[in-house]
Motif scaffolding. Structure first.
Motif, PDB file in Angstrom:
ATOM      1  N   LYS A 115       0.830  -1.213   0.000  1.00 55.17           N
ATOM      2  CA  LYS A 115       0.000   0.000   0.000  1.00 55.17           C
ATOM      3  C   LYS A 115       0.860   1.258   0.000  1.00 55.17           C
ATOM      4  CE  LYS A 115      -2.794  -0.663   3.495  1.00 55.17           C
ATOM      5  NZ  LYS A 115      -3.937  -0.723   4.423  1.00 55.17           N
ATOM      6  N   THR A 116       1.899   1.252   0.796  1.00 57.79           N
ATOM      7  CA  THR A 116       2.799   2.414   0.857  1.00 57.79           C
ATOM      8  C   THR A 116       3.468   2.639  -0.489  1.00 57.79           C
ATOM      9  OG1 THR A 116       3.186   2.067   3.210  1.00 57.79           O
ATOM     10  CG2 THR A 116       4.804   3.395   2.023  1.00 57.79           C
ATOM     11  N   ALA A 117       4.003   1.574  -1.077  1.00 58.94           N
ATOM     12  CA  ALA A 117       4.682   1.691  -2.373  1.00 58.94           C
ATOM     13  C   ALA A 117       3.727   2.163  -3.469  1.00 58.94           C
ATOM     14  CB  ALA A 117       5.300   0.349  -2.767  1.00 58.94           C
ATOM     15  N   ALA A 118       2.459   1.756  -3.380  1.00 57.39           N
ATOM     16  CA  ALA A 118       1.471   2.132  -4.400  1.00 57.39           C
ATOM     17  C   ALA A 118       0.796   3.470  -4.097  1.00 57.39           C
ATOM     18  CB  ALA A 118       0.409   1.043  -4.525  1.00 57.39           C
ATOM     19  N   GLY A 119       1.081   4.051  -2.923  1.00 56.69           N
ATOM     20  CA  GLY A 119       0.462   5.319  -2.553  1.00 56.69           C
ATOM     21  C   GLY A 119      -1.022   5.185  -2.232  1.00 56.69           C
ATOM     22  N   ARG A 141      -8.350  -1.674   1.853  1.00 51.87           N
ATOM     23  CA  ARG A 141      -8.238  -3.118   2.062  1.00 51.87           C
ATOM     24  C   ARG A 141      -7.830  -3.740   0.726  1.00 51.87           C
ATOM     25  NH1 ARG A 141     -14.004  -3.762   4.386  1.00 51.87           N
ATOM     26  NH2 ARG A 141     -13.845  -5.667   3.185  1.00 51.87           N
ATOM     27  N   ILE A 142      -6.595  -4.157   0.632  1.00 56.09           N
ATOM     28  CA  ILE A 142      -6.029  -4.585  -0.643  1.00 56.09           C
ATOM     29  C   ILE A 142      -6.819  -5.715  -1.288  1.00 56.09           C
ATOM     30  CG2 ILE A 142      -4.059  -5.761  -1.704  1.00 56.09           C
ATOM     31  CD1 ILE A 142      -2.237  -3.982  -0.226  1.00 56.09           C
ATOM     32  N   LEU A 143      -7.032  -6.807  -0.595  1.00 52.37           N
ATOM     33  CA  LEU A 143      -7.686  -7.946  -1.234  1.00 52.37           C
ATOM     34  C   LEU A 143      -9.140  -7.646  -1.563  1.00 52.37           C
ATOM     35  CD1 LEU A 143      -6.073 -11.016   0.518  1.00 52.37           C
ATOM     36  CD2 LEU A 143      -5.404  -9.828  -1.564  1.00 52.37           C
ATOM     37  N   HIS A 144      -9.811  -6.919  -0.706  1.00 54.28           N
ATOM     38  CA  HIS A 144     -11.192  -6.532  -1.019  1.00 54.28           C
ATOM     39  C   HIS A 144     -11.200  -5.583  -2.216  1.00 54.28           C
ATOM     40  CE1 HIS A 144     -15.430  -6.196  -0.254  1.00 54.28           C
ATOM     41  NE2 HIS A 144     -15.331  -4.896  -0.417  1.00 54.28           N
TER      42      HIS A 144
END
Length: 181
Positions: A98-102, A108-111
């Motif tokens: 999440k940090t790298a992608a801003g 919630r990444i998977l959701h």
């Protein structure tokens, strides 16, 4: 963790469905996986796209083996130690992603991957019942409520089709009347 995210994007599967995935439930030759105890109930055979299959083949080819050649774990995403068997909490890795992608801290990444999968399918014209089945919903109601707005121009196309059908029916009726007269 990156492969978990990739599989979520390519399949739209739920977090636990991916993390609990076991090798005996994957058929790499036929491109299928069996999702066990889905939220909607029961087990479901699930077709894999070529990119999803590539993720699984890569993991299969690089899995840890005992000296006798048997896999160390039956899980596609094994956990550390033997207590749980499968990767239970990839939160730290997801935070780095999440940090790298801003992305926002609350994302919630998977959701989000699941939502993106469904939005893309609906936007490309896949019918809502098929999307619901791929997502493991018991019926299409949830998908209709959540994703129907994603289909650009559906209402305009339906209105145009209706108008054309009515106009054609009226024109045919007039032709028939003219032929009788």
């Amino acid at each position: 963790a990156a492969d978990v995210v990739r599989l979520a994007l390519y399949t739209g599967a739920r977090r636990e469905e991916i993390l609990r995935l076991r090798w005996p439930d994957v058929d790499l030759d036929r491109g299928l996986w069996m999702l066990r105890d889905r939220k909607a109930g029961g087990d479901t055979g699930f077709p894999l796209s070529a990119p999803a299959l590539a993720v699984l083949k890569k993991r299969h080819d690089s899995r840890a083996l005992h000296p006798d050649g048997k896999p160390v774990s039956e899980y596609v995403f094994p956990g550390i130690g033997k207590k749980h068997g499968y990767l239970r909490d990839p939160r730290a890795a997801f935070e780095r992603i999440k940090t790298a992608a801003g992305l926002p801290e609350t994302f919630r990444i998977l959701h989000g991957c699941r939502h993106h999968f469904a939005s893309m399918m609906v936007a490309e014209g896949v019918d809502l019942l098929t999307v619901a089945r791929l997502l493991g919903h018991a019926d299409a109601q949830m998908v209709m409520r959540r994703y129907a707005h994603v289909r650009p121009g559906v209402l305009s196309a339906a209105a145009e089709l209706s108008g054309n059908l009515i106009a054609a029916t009226v024109a045919n009726a007039r032709k028939e009347q003219a032929a009788k007269a």
